[in-house]
Design a protein around this motif. Sequence first.
Motif, PDB file in Angstrom:
ATOM      1  N   GLY A 297      34.849 -59.478 -80.549  1.00 10.99           N
ATOM      2  CA  GLY A 297      35.558 -60.661 -81.062  1.00 10.99           C
ATOM      3  C   GLY A 297      36.364 -60.378 -82.309  1.00 10.99           C
ATOM      4  N   CYS A 298      37.116 -59.284 -82.311  1.00  3.44           N
ATOM      5  CA  CYS A 298      37.932 -58.902 -83.473  1.00  3.44           C
ATOM      6  C   CYS A 298      39.199 -59.760 -83.512  1.00  3.44           C
ATOM      7  CB  CYS A 298      38.298 -57.419 -83.361  1.00  3.44           C
ATOM      8  SG  CYS A 298      39.483 -56.874 -84.595  1.00  3.44           S
ATOM      9  N   THR A 299      39.485 -60.333 -84.676  1.00  7.21           N
ATOM     10  CA  THR A 299      40.693 -61.159 -84.802  1.00  7.21           C
ATOM     11  C   THR A 299      41.862 -60.364 -85.350  1.00  7.21           C
ATOM     12  OG1 THR A 299      40.121 -61.781 -87.064  1.00  7.21           O
ATOM     13  CG2 THR A 299      39.288 -63.219 -85.314  1.00  7.21           C
ATOM     14  N   GLY A 300      41.650 -59.094 -85.683  1.00  7.08           N
ATOM     15  CA  GLY A 300      42.740 -58.267 -86.213  1.00  7.08           C
ATOM     16  C   GLY A 300      43.051 -58.537 -87.677  1.00  7.08           C
ATOM     17  N   CYS A 301      42.124 -59.167 -88.402  1.00  5.46           N
ATOM     18  CA  CYS A 301      42.422 -59.567 -89.791  1.00  5.46           C
ATOM     19  C   CYS A 301      42.573 -58.362 -90.728  1.00  5.46           C
ATOM     20  CB  CYS A 301      41.326 -60.484 -90.314  1.00  5.46           C
ATOM     21  SG  CYS A 301      39.753 -59.642 -90.581  1.00  5.46           S
ATOM     22  N   ALA A 302      42.020 -57.218 -90.347  1.00  5.16           N
ATOM     23  CA  ALA A 302      42.128 -55.958 -91.120  1.00  5.16           C
ATOM     24  C   ALA A 302      41.398 -55.982 -92.461  1.00  5.16           C
ATOM     25  CB  ALA A 302      43.588 -55.544 -91.315  1.00  5.16           C
ATOM     26  N   TYR A 303      40.474 -56.920 -92.677  1.00  5.37           N
ATOM     27  CA  TYR A 303      39.678 -56.901 -93.912  1.00  5.37           C
ATOM     28  C   TYR A 303      38.815 -55.638 -93.982  1.00  5.37           C
ATOM     29  CZ  TYR A 303      40.883 -61.830 -94.561  1.00  5.37           C
ATOM     30  OH  TYR A 303      41.566 -63.002 -94.726  1.00  5.37           O
ATOM     31  N   CYS A 304      38.530 -55.047 -92.820  1.00  2.00           N
ATOM     32  CA  CYS A 304      37.703 -53.839 -92.778  1.00  2.00           C
ATOM     33  C   CYS A 304      38.476 -52.583 -93.178  1.00  2.00           C
ATOM     34  CB  CYS A 304      37.160 -53.654 -91.366  1.00  2.00           C
ATOM     35  SG  CYS A 304      38.465 -53.691 -90.115  1.00  2.00           S
ATOM     36  N   MET A 305      39.779 -52.704 -93.317  1.00  2.00           N
ATOM     37  CA  MET A 305      40.629 -51.539 -93.562  1.00  2.00           C
ATOM     38  C   MET A 305      40.854 -51.336 -95.063  1.00  2.00           C
ATOM     39  SD  MET A 305      41.570 -50.095 -90.654  1.00  2.00           S
ATOM     40  CE  MET A 305      43.240 -49.471 -90.688  1.00  2.00           C
ATOM     41  N   ILE A 313      40.734 -49.448 -87.201  1.00  2.00           N
ATOM     42  CA  ILE A 313      39.696 -50.251 -86.539  1.00  2.00           C
ATOM     43  C   ILE A 313      40.293 -51.378 -85.682  1.00  2.00           C
ATOM     44  CG2 ILE A 313      37.641 -51.684 -86.938  1.00  2.00           C
ATOM     45  CD1 ILE A 313      37.310 -50.004 -89.632  1.00  2.00           C
ATOM     46  N   PRO A 314      41.191 -52.230 -86.243  1.00  2.00           N
ATOM     47  CA  PRO A 314      41.701 -53.317 -85.394  1.00  2.00           C
ATOM     48  C   PRO A 314      42.449 -52.812 -84.163  1.00  2.00           C
ATOM     49  CG  PRO A 314      42.618 -53.485 -87.649  1.00  2.00           C
ATOM     50  CD  PRO A 314      41.667 -52.331 -87.640  1.00  2.00           C
ATOM     51  N   MET A 315      43.170 -51.705 -84.309  1.00  2.00           N
ATOM     52  CA  MET A 315      43.912 -51.226 -83.138  1.00  2.00           C
ATOM     53  C   MET A 315      42.970 -50.667 -82.067  1.00  2.00           C
ATOM     54  SD  MET A 315      47.376 -48.968 -83.032  1.00  2.00           S
ATOM     55  CE  MET A 315      48.530 -50.042 -83.818  1.00  2.00           C
ATOM     56  N   CYS A 316      41.907 -49.993 -82.511  1.00  2.00           N
ATOM     57  CA  CYS A 316      40.900 -49.512 -81.545  1.00  2.00           C
ATOM     58  C   CYS A 316      40.344 -50.696 -80.743  1.00  2.00           C
ATOM     59  CB  CYS A 316      39.738 -48.834 -82.276  1.00  2.00           C
ATOM     60  SG  CYS A 316      40.100 -47.178 -82.849  1.00  2.00           S
ATOM     61  N   PHE A 317      39.990 -51.783 -81.446  1.00  2.00           N
ATOM     62  CA  PHE A 317      39.385 -52.929 -80.763  1.00  2.00           C
ATOM     63  C   PHE A 317      40.398 -53.661 -79.886  1.00  2.00           C
ATOM     64  CE2 PHE A 317      35.963 -53.243 -84.271  1.00  2.00           C
ATOM     65  CZ  PHE A 317      35.175 -52.328 -83.589  1.00  2.00           C
ATOM     66  N   SER A 318      41.635 -53.737 -80.364  1.00  2.00           N
ATOM     67  CA  SER A 318      42.661 -54.426 -79.583  1.00  2.00           C
ATOM     68  C   SER A 318      42.851 -53.725 -78.229  1.00  2.00           C
ATOM     69  CB  SER A 318      43.960 -54.445 -80.391  1.00  2.00           C
ATOM     70  OG  SER A 318      45.027 -54.825 -79.598  1.00  2.00           O
ATOM     71  N   ALA A 363      32.606 -55.822 -94.676  1.00  2.00           N
ATOM     72  CA  ALA A 363      33.798 -56.628 -94.977  1.00  2.00           C
ATOM     73  C   ALA A 363      34.212 -57.529 -93.810  1.00  2.00           C
ATOM     74  CB  ALA A 363      34.955 -55.697 -95.330  1.00  2.00           C
ATOM     75  N   CYS A 364      33.532 -57.430 -92.671  1.00  2.00           N
ATOM     76  CA  CYS A 364      34.018 -58.131 -91.475  1.00  2.00           C
ATOM     77  C   CYS A 364      33.540 -59.584 -91.434  1.00  2.00           C
ATOM     78  CB  CYS A 364      33.559 -57.404 -90.206  1.00  2.00           C
ATOM     79  SG  CYS A 364      34.091 -58.274 -88.719  1.00  2.00           S
ATOM     80  N   PRO A 365      34.478 -60.544 -91.505  1.00  2.00           N
ATOM     81  CA  PRO A 365      34.065 -61.952 -91.462  1.00  2.00           C
ATOM     82  C   PRO A 365      33.488 -62.358 -90.104  1.00  2.00           C
ATOM     83  CG  PRO A 365      36.470 -61.774 -91.588  1.00  2.00           C
ATOM     84  CD  PRO A 365      35.919 -60.391 -91.691  1.00  2.00           C
ATOM     85  N   GLN A 366      33.770 -61.578 -89.086  1.00  2.00           N
ATOM     86  CA  GLN A 366      33.232 -61.887 -87.737  1.00  2.00           C
ATOM     87  C   GLN A 366      31.857 -61.240 -87.520  1.00  2.00           C
ATOM     88  OE1 GLN A 366      35.048 -64.066 -86.066  1.00  2.00           O
ATOM     89  NE2 GLN A 366      36.634 -63.901 -87.645  1.00  2.00           N
ATOM     90  N   HIS A 367      31.358 -60.545 -88.523  1.00  2.00           N
ATOM     91  CA  HIS A 367      30.051 -59.871 -88.444  1.00  2.00           C
ATOM     92  C   HIS A 367      29.951 -58.938 -87.236  1.00  2.00           C
ATOM     93  CE1 HIS A 367      29.016 -62.550 -91.646  1.00  2.00           C
ATOM     94  NE2 HIS A 367      29.276 -63.592 -90.891  1.00  2.00           N
ATOM     95  N   ALA A 369      29.411 -55.477 -85.484  1.00  2.00           N
ATOM     96  CA  ALA A 369      28.744 -54.201 -85.801  1.00  2.00           C
ATOM     97  C   ALA A 369      29.746 -53.086 -85.517  1.00  2.00           C
ATOM     98  CB  ALA A 369      27.488 -54.044 -84.952  1.00  2.00           C
ATOM     99  N   ILE A 370      30.684 -52.907 -86.448  1.00  2.00           N
ATOM    100  CA  ILE A 370      31.869 -52.077 -86.180  1.00  2.00           C
ATOM    101  C   ILE A 370      31.516 -50.650 -85.746  1.00  2.00           C
ATOM    102  CG2 ILE A 370      33.988 -51.114 -87.197  1.00  2.00           C
ATOM    103  CD1 ILE A 370      34.229 -53.679 -88.864  1.00  2.00           C
ATOM    104  N   PRO A 371      30.629 -49.925 -86.479  1.00  2.00           N
ATOM    105  CA  PRO A 371      30.372 -48.542 -86.048  1.00  2.00           C
ATOM    106  C   PRO A 371      29.800 -48.465 -84.624  1.00  2.00           C
ATOM    107  CG  PRO A 371      29.407 -48.979 -88.230  1.00  2.00           C
ATOM    108  CD  PRO A 371      29.914 -50.276 -87.717  1.00  2.00           C
TER     109      PRO A 371
HETATM  110  S1  SF4 Z   1      37.311 -57.150 -90.345  1.00  2.00           S
HETATM  111 FE1  SF4 Z   1      36.325 -57.505 -88.370  1.00  2.00          FE
HETATM  112  S2  SF4 Z   1      37.643 -59.025 -87.363  1.00  2.00           S
HETATM  113 FE2  SF4 Z   1      38.815 -58.184 -89.066  1.00  2.00          FE
HETATM  114  S3  SF4 Z   1      39.972 -56.494 -88.135  1.00  2.00           S
HETATM  115 FE3  SF4 Z   1      38.089 -55.600 -88.931  1.00  2.00          FE
HETATM  116  S4  SF4 Z   1      36.717 -55.645 -87.168  1.00  2.00           S
HETATM  117 FE4  SF4 Z   1      38.369 -57.030 -86.703  1.00  2.00          FE
END
Ligand code: SF4
Length: 403
Positions: A297-305, A313-318, A363-367, A369-371
């Motif tokens: 459920g990644c929104t692409g917000c890029a707060y994790c970057m 990260i967002p491009m991998c998930f997209s 940093a992910c607002p969607q919580h 588990a990125i790794p």
């Molecule tokens: S912070 Fe979370 S929701 Fe935002 S881009 Fe990174 S993985 Fe996606």
Amino acid sequence: MTMMQYRTVPKNGDKLSALGFGAMRLPTRRMSIDEERATKQIRSAIDAGVNYIDTAVPYHGGESERFLGRCLQDGYRQKVKLATKLPPQNVNTREDMDRILGIQLKKLKTDHIDYYLLHGIEGSQWKRLHDLGVLDFLDTAKADGRIRNAGFSFHGDRKAFKEIIDAYDWTFCQIQYNYLDETNQAGTEGLQYAASKNVAVMVMEPLRGGMLAGKLPAAVQQVYDKSPLKRSPAEWALRWVWNHPEVTVVLSGMNDENHIAENIRVCQTAFPNAMSDAELATIADVVAAYRGLVPVGCTGCAYCMPCPFGVNIPMCFSMYNDYHIGANRILTRGMYGAMLMGGVMPARADASLCKQCGKCAKACPQHIAIPDELAKVNRTLGGLRTKILMPVVRMMFPKEVKE
Ligand code: SF4
Ligand code: SF4
């Protein structure tokens, strides 16, 4: 008779057709461009009012520009604004920029490019071109008339997008934008930011590589079926993009006569802010249906970057999500190889680089588990089936720009 819709470029007053012809997926025959059919398609679209044609060095393995040079003879060149792009992967010196533009002018049989873009830049590629003197190149080429307007096409994150917008007096930019990419890459925020600086926005991938047209996942199609408006999924998706007043041209990579006719018909009435609340609610429900299908459920917000180890990260998930919700899987693997595994972009940014440090997840607002999720992305998209595609990917982006 209804007329083609035109939108004005803020900085120069050009009136461009809201539908632009993208010359990256022309009809083919025996692995080459079907010149006779493609010429008929492009010329009839111009006769119907389309006046913006977009190409680039790598399209059709370098043949798209050469083909357009021939296609736009007999007075058609004068009827259109022609856009092509500087391929960063072929640029290693300031001199390369002039040399490549010279080759493009010859291939396109013209003495100027109306809309010239830096192709597919994101943060690192932009920095490299900038340090090589690309802004001096653009200034010089504009001053001596080889190009008329400068822009860039973009696939990075919003922060990089704003930095690039602020770095030069761009006439236009080109972003990936559709109802699934509101928060992805430049997104709506980037679209509005560019417009606030009077930078015209050309939109690519309005159908997300065809994913939002044709056969949709059942849960998504059910939403459209509930609407009293009987439209194709492509029409819904295109109308949504054109509904944005900040959008100047929507590029469609067209190769089918019926699709071209449909796009021209839809464009004639898809004015800014023309969609009703009910129509927008249908699109919102479609987006929700897609969100219910994606594995991450990644929104692409890029707060994790940024990731300290370089993972985008967002491009991998997209791409991982696209893979699971109906995108062409071979194409998605190819894109993953090209964009993230070093196929085209200078630095790798794929999920295999993750060292599980955990910094991003906090940093992910969607919580998310990125790794853990990146490990799944790597298993799905980073394996042998993508690696064997890499020579093909590299062939599509030749090292040399040939005359
Ligand atoms: S912070 Fe979370 S929701 Fe935002 S881009 Fe990174 S993985 Fe996606
Ligand atoms: S967990 Fe992986 S993706 Fe996240 S910051 Fe660390 S190395 Fe980068």
